[in-house]
Design an enzyme around this catalytic site. Structure first.
Site, PDB file in Angstrom:
ATOM      1  NE  ARG A  40     -37.662  11.679 -32.865  1.00 61.41           N
ATOM      2  CZ  ARG A  40     -38.060  12.416 -33.904  1.00 61.41           C
ATOM      3  NH1 ARG A  40     -37.873  11.982 -35.142  1.00 61.41           N
ATOM      4  NH2 ARG A  40     -38.616  13.593 -33.716  1.00 61.41           N
ATOM      5  CB  ALA A  79     -12.677   5.032 -22.077  1.00 61.51           C
ATOM      6  CD  GLU A  96     -12.754  -1.472 -19.510  1.00 62.53           C
ATOM      7  OE1 GLU A  96     -11.744  -1.412 -20.229  1.00 62.53           O
ATOM      8  OE2 GLU A  96     -13.597  -2.381 -19.617  1.00 62.53           O
ATOM      9  CB  SER A 117     -24.179  10.700 -30.352  1.00 61.69           C
ATOM     10  OG  SER A 117     -23.826  11.442 -31.486  1.00 61.69           O
ATOM     11  CD  GLU A 142      -8.002 -14.185 -27.690  1.00 58.22           C
ATOM     12  OE1 GLU A 142      -8.449 -14.353 -28.830  1.00 58.22           O
ATOM     13  OE2 GLU A 142      -8.255 -14.937 -26.733  1.00 58.22           O
ATOM     14  CD  GLU A 144      -8.562  -3.278 -24.766  1.00 62.23           C
ATOM     15  OE1 GLU A 144      -9.350  -2.357 -24.564  1.00 62.23           O
ATOM     16  OE2 GLU A 144      -8.323  -4.163 -23.917  1.00 62.23           O
TER      17      GLU A 144
END
Lengths: 186, 186
Positions: A40, A79, A96, A117, A142, A144
């Site tokens: 896995r 987010a 955030e 997921s 910085e 973003e």
């Protein structure tokens, strides 16, 4: 036979195979329910929080952001990642929202968890609805870059139904918020 | 300045850092909108299809499956990876539904795309609503173990709103299907 016996996979070993700044990958060996051994591959992640910030007149503060894996600008809700595995998810959501939009909110409703997921990552994003908004200065990281827009909730829902918005956490949070608001007032 | 100029990141280089059977990781260098250089870690993925199979009396065929990254059994809709980057998504949906549940369907509606995690993966899951169901023999992969259950759509929606179902593709597909079916008949 119990469902657990029928389906459970038991870890035999775990090996780190890649550690970047963001992605952290392991190759594990497990025993399957039939006794055979399988491998896995999983990605460990501290988790994140995502926010539907809604104004008094029913508009959502949405972000336009370039997403490198898709090589295009997409529309999504605010987010961000938790600072560490033990950070409180509401605190992360407040931080955030403030950093990315400059907004603080009086009222926070937990809309539940979202697993992006389940096949390969431990990541869990907790979804929040934030109202009673107060605007202030944003403080982006910085590296973003993002633009903000206010969109009526019903238009965001329509863009989701039309496939124009396809970001997973945004689909889940907006449709949950829309359903919640159909039976609750802000 | 255009939105593209404000937000776009340009690839400088790309390096494979891990290739497993499932996960495929790259470290790229990009130029940010302000001209600075940053690194981006991404996971390449061929994509997948997920299906809401709904019976004539409004029940959804759901799966109970152990998900190793979460170390527990979860409830989700049928889904599976594309065989390769160019496989037709509807064909993949038909194959996975047949393999995992034994079901074939007369009517397929595309509910749109779902990006599980735009921050780090190229993965796109196309969501389908399948009706006019015919039951047959399922044919699971050797290392695949899952149980099936039929649940009324409104109960699945309620479990999503209550946070009992948190799988991302399932939240997105079920809430889109529910909204679609509020204005369309099967």
């Amino acid at each position: 036979m119990s469902e657990k016996d029928e389906l459970f996979e038991k870890q035999i070993s775990s090996k780190e195979v890649y550690k970047g700044k963001l992605l952290w990958i392991f190759e594990d060996q497990v025993t399957l329910p039939n006794g055979q051994i399988a491998s896995r591959e999983i990605m460990k992640h501290n988790g994140a929080a995502a926010i539907v910030p809604i104004t008094e007149d029913g508009k959502v503060i949405m972000e336009r952001q370039f997403r490198y894996p898709l090589n295009r600008v997409i529309t999504e809700i605010p987010a961000g990642k938790l600072d560490g595995p033990n950070e409180d998810r509401l605190e992360a959501a407040k931080r955030e929202l403030k950093e990315e939009t400059g907004i603080t909110a009086d009222t926070w409703i937990n809309l539940g968890d979202y697993y992006p997921s389940v096949a390969y990552t431990t990541e869990c994003i907790t979804l929040f609805l934030a109202s009673g908004l107060h605007k202030g200065e944003r403080k982006l990281d910085e590296d973003e870059f993002l633009n903000l827009e206010e969109v009526p909730l019903e238009d965001v829902v329509q863009d989701i139904m039309d496939g124009k918005i396809a970001d997973g956490k945004t689909i889940a949070a907006i449709l949950k918020a829309d359903k919640y608001l159909s039976t609750h007032s802000l």
